[in-house]
Motif scaffolding. Structure first.
Motif, short mmCIF file in Angstrom:
data_model
loop_
_atom_site.label_atom_id
_atom_site.label_comp_id
_atom_site.label_asym_id
_atom_site.label_seq_id
_atom_site.Cartn_x
_atom_site.Cartn_y
_atom_site.Cartn_z
N VAL A 19 -10.97 18.68 8.60
CA VAL A 19 -12.02 18.79 7.59
C VAL A 19 -11.45 18.54 6.20
N ASP A 20 -10.29 19.15 5.91
CA ASP A 20 -9.70 19.00 4.58
C ASP A 20 -9.34 17.55 4.27
N GLN A 21 -8.83 16.84 5.27
CA GLN A 21 -8.45 15.45 5.04
C GLN A 21 -9.67 14.59 4.71
N ARG A 22 -10.76 14.81 5.45
CA ARG A 22 -11.97 14.04 5.16
C ARG A 22 -12.52 14.39 3.79
N LYS A 23 -12.46 15.66 3.44
CA LYS A 23 -13.00 16.10 2.15
C LYS A 23 -12.24 15.46 0.99
N ILE A 24 -10.92 15.36 1.10
CA ILE A 24 -10.11 14.76 0.03
C ILE A 24 -10.55 13.33 -0.21
N SER B 67 -2.66 11.61 -3.59
CA SER B 67 -3.24 11.85 -4.92
C SER B 67 -3.18 10.62 -5.83
N ASP B 68 -2.20 9.71 -5.61
CA ASP B 68 -2.07 8.55 -6.49
C ASP B 68 -2.98 7.39 -6.08
N VAL B 69 -3.77 7.57 -5.01
CA VAL B 69 -4.72 6.54 -4.60
C VAL B 69 -6.03 6.79 -5.33
N THR C 7 -10.09 -4.84 -7.60
CA THR C 7 -9.77 -6.13 -6.98
C THR C 7 -9.83 -6.01 -5.46
N ALA C 8 -9.31 -4.89 -4.95
CA ALA C 8 -9.38 -4.62 -3.51
C ALA C 8 -10.79 -4.11 -3.20
N GLN C 9 -11.52 -4.90 -2.41
CA GLN C 9 -12.91 -4.54 -2.11
C GLN C 9 -13.05 -3.76 -0.81
N LEU C 10 -12.23 -4.11 0.16
CA LEU C 10 -12.24 -3.40 1.45
C LEU C 10 -10.82 -2.92 1.71
N ILE C 11 -10.66 -1.60 1.85
CA ILE C 11 -9.33 -1.01 1.98
C ILE C 11 -9.21 -0.35 3.35
N ILE C 12 -8.22 -0.77 4.11
CA ILE C 12 -7.96 -0.20 5.43
C ILE C 12 -6.71 0.67 5.32
N GLY C 13 -6.73 1.83 5.94
CA GLY C 13 -5.54 2.67 5.83
C GLY C 13 -5.53 3.84 6.78
N THR C 14 -4.46 4.59 6.68
CA THR C 14 -4.27 5.80 7.47
C THR C 14 -4.41 7.00 6.55
N HIS C 15 -3.71 8.09 6.88
CA HIS C 15 -3.70 9.27 6.01
C HIS C 15 -3.18 8.93 4.61
N ALA C 16 -2.51 7.78 4.49
CA ALA C 16 -1.99 7.37 3.18
C ALA C 16 -3.11 7.25 2.15
N LEU C 17 -4.33 7.04 2.60
CA LEU C 17 -5.47 6.89 1.67
C LEU C 17 -5.79 8.17 0.91
N ILE C 18 -5.40 9.33 1.45
CA ILE C 18 -5.77 10.58 0.80
C ILE C 18 -4.70 11.08 -0.18
#
Length: 700
Positions: free
Chosen positions: A408-413, A388-390, A375-386
């Motif tokens: 690097v690890d944050q982007r990879k997740i 595990s429950d997202v 339902t959410a097509q465009l998602i804006i966020g911070t580190h909260a996006l990475i």
């Protein structure tokens, strides 16, 4: 006996502990400074060279000579003058007396000399009331050293107080290297032996190492420097080439049609896109039409219009039923992106949501459900996006803002939450070309180098505190015209350690004494989100005239009506930060003004502020910033581990980088696993010295 001899063979991998004169205690100190093996010492490059082959006596020099003078300090002190003070050191070499003079950075230079010091001075001889060297370079010499009889080019090594306490000043390092060279039976791997390097001529690594530590001539230093610089740049470009190879092997999806969302947004834009924005959108669409995963860096100076480019890119993906994400480094920037993008989404009924750390309970559960079911097509966020429950239904595009602020690890997740998602990194920090091909050599680079029509260049002025009453009068007049003003301070609360006027004190002063009839708002990074949001919304809606802030407003704030930026203690800010802060104004059609309040005069501070006063060009500022700070500080903490080199200089090495890049990319294109016979030494050296950086290659 043969086995015993082999066991004690001294090679480039031998531990320094067992070198004569080192031992466990001194080796532990060297290890703290990254020097553990002989190879580490062999690559410990001198910071400069003292040419003692042309030392002159004071009684033989003439005006205009470029001279090396070695003498003892017999007097020192500050000489006061009506026009300007100077610091003077008088030296004697037994044949005469000479004065060394400094007019700048006097407080720094006065602490460098003690009477009786033996010092080598380098400079151009002048004559005014006696022989003089003005602003000479200098090296303090060891008292037991007889420099006159050495008649050599002497390497001067970087050191610290702790290293010097263990005997590792320049002389100590030279002594250690002499011991190593006497016993060394095997040099580090030379990756270029047997390798066709094309038109690039490289001396053997062993010759380069010998020449850099025990140079016979200045020409040999240049040749050795080129060889060692080339190798270091080459291996980082190998890393970039491997990274690009991995990305191109990943089969992405094809997003060939621009779609209805793009057309409808484009038709409703209240402005005309610049030629630069259109060019960048074409480059991005070319990537999206290809099965190769997009990996593009979008550079655009502050206010150049990256947001609408990001929106139109996301609209293509959403039109193919994929989800798009924008990850920002701070909550305030994520909120600004959400506000800025929502107005476009509302035009065409794209469902946009904001996910940040402060959202909990039922609200968070509802958001996660919308993200998971699409339902959410465009998602804006911070580190909260990475977290595990997202979980995404179909994450197809990741837009990372200010990528260098994420590890690097944050982007990879985040990348792993989709299936080879397209990657668009955005930055408002203009990056000099040599850094772009070095740190982002695996990426295609697009640049928005044109500001929207109607924008007027921001006028920037340096003022001292005594001029502030006139500045405040000017602000009042601008507010009467309907304009708004930012006032930025470096700190939140008063600090006894730093003579900065803190934001809290400044707010009280401005609110109660300077502008009692105006509405003055206040935000800072430690403020509760709800309270900060109210203050920001008041300023956005022009309910408050002046917003006092810390650097929390450095990026992402877009208020076209704000036309004045006052930066307190401006000399304390770096160039890039000053440029970002200034970019918060000048977004409307009215003339904007940036006022830099200088409270303490330093040479470096004056230089930075002078650059800001002269130019609005972010790339010109970035080049100057690079000269002043170097690449590691320019980008902040480097996740790749690169940028700590003692030898590479990105301001000077552009030609070397381009040659190293061409060779590295040609090799990886033909032999991506580096297993071919000509590349065996390249592979061995890479795995031995740069293996820890392979995580960067496997980010996706």
């Amino acid at each position: 006996m043969d086995n015993q001899k082999s066991y004690f063979k001294t090679t480039y991998l031998s531990d320094l502990t067992y070198i004569k004169g080192v031992g466990p205690h001194r080796a532990a100190v060297l290890k703290k400074h990254g020097l553990q093996t002989i190879q580490d010492i062999l690559y410990y490059i001198p910071r400069k060279f003292l040419d003692r082959t042309h030392i002159m006596k004071i009684n033989s020099v003439r005006t205009g000579d470029e001279a090396v003078i070695i003498g003892k300090v017999i007097a020192k002190g500050i000489k006061k003058n009506r026009k300007r003070n100077s610091f003077q050191v008088t030296i004697s070499d037994g044949t005469g007396i000479m004065t060394c003079v400094w007019f700048h950075s006097i407080s720094w230079i006065t602490e460098k000399f003690v009477e009786g010091d033996l010092v080598a001075f380098f400079g151009k001889v002048d004559f005014y009331n006696g022989l003089k060297l003005v602003h000479p370079d200098f090296d303090l010499l060891d008292s037991g050293e007889d420099p006159i009889n050495t008649n050599q080019i002497i390497a001067q090594y970087p050191s610290t107080a702790e290293l010097k306490s263990m005997g590792f000043d320049s002389r100590g390092f030279r002594r250690l290297l002499r011991s190593i060279f006497l016993k060394l039976e095997e040099y580090p791997i030379d990756p270029f032996i047997g390798l066709n390097t094309g038109t690039v001529r490289l001396i053997p690594l062993s010759d380069a190492i010998q020449s850099i530590h025990s140079p016979e001539t200045l020409e040999k230093i240049k040749t050795a420097m080129f060889r060692l610089k080339f190798e270091e740049h080459f291996f980082f470009q190998i890393l970039m080439a491997l990274r690009r190879c991995v990305l191109r092997e990943a089969t992405g999806r094809i997003f060939d049609k621009k779609g209805d969302y793009v057309k409808r947004i484009y038709d409703r834009l209240p402005f005309t896109l610049t030629k630069a924005q259109i060019k960048v959108l074409r480059e991005i669409h070319h990537d999206l039409k290809s099965p190769i995963q997009m990996n593009r860096l979008l550079q655009g100076d502050v206010g150049s219009g990256k947001t609408v480019v990001a929106m139109l890119t996301a609209a293509i993906i959403i039109g193919h039923n994929g989800q798009a994400v924008v990850m920002a480094p701070t909550e305030i920037l994520a909120e600004q992106h959400f506000t800025g993008l929502k107005k476009y989404c509302d035009m065409v009924d794209i469902n946009i949501v904001l996910l940040k750390g402060g959202i909990t309970g039922d609200e968070r559960a509802s958001l996660l459900s919308k993200i998971k079911d699409g339902t959410a097509q465009l998602i804006i966020g911070t580190h909260a996006l990475i977290q595990s429950d997202v979980i995404f239904k179909d994450l197809a595009l990741i837009i990372v803002d200010e990528q260098h602020r994420f590890g690097v690890d944050q982007r990879k997740i985040l990348i792993d939450k989709g299936y080879h998602p397209e990657i668009l990194a955005m930055t408002a920090t203009p990056i000099p070309r040599t850094l772009a091909i070095t740190y982002h050599g695996d990426m295609d680079v697009s640049v928005i180098d044109e500001l929207p029509k109607g924008r007027k260049p921001i006028k920037t002025k340096i003022v001292t505190p005594g001029r502030l009453p006139k500045v405040y009068d000017f602000i009042k007049k601008e507010v009467e015209k309907g304009r708004q003003c930012f006032v930025v301070y470096p700190l939140i609360d008063d600090s006894e350690k730093m003579d900065l006027e803190a934001a809290s004190t400044g707010f009280e002063k401005l609110h109660k004494k300077i502008f009692p009839k105006l509405k003055v708002g206040y935000i800072h990074g430690k403020m509760k989100n709800d309270e900060r949001d109210i203050q920001m919304q008041d300023f956005i809606e022009n309910k408050s005239n002046i917003l006092v802030s810390t650097t929390v407003i450095e990026v992402g704030i877009d208020i076209p009506n704000a036309s004045i930026m006052v930066i307190e203690n401006a000399e304390r800010f770096g160039l890039a930060q000053l440029h970002q802060l200034r970019g918060r104004i000048g977004r409307g059609t009215e003339q904007s003004y940036c006022i830099l309040v200088q409270r303490k005069k330093t040479e470096a501070g004056l230089h930075r502020l002078g650059i800001m006063e002269m130019t609005n060009d972010g790339f010109e500022i970035a080049e100057e910033d690079l000269k002043m700070r170097g690449p590691g500080e320019f980008f902040g903490t480097q996740q790749s581990g690169y940028g700590k080199s003692l030898i590479v200089n990105f301001q000077e090495d552009g030609a070397i980088i381009r040659k190293a890049r061409q060779l590295a990319f040609n090799i990886v294109e033909k032999d991506p696993h580096l297993t071919g016979s000509p590349h065996q030494n390249v592979r061995k050296k890479f795995m031995q010295k740069y293996k820890s950086m392979l995580d960067f290659v496997n980010i996706g």
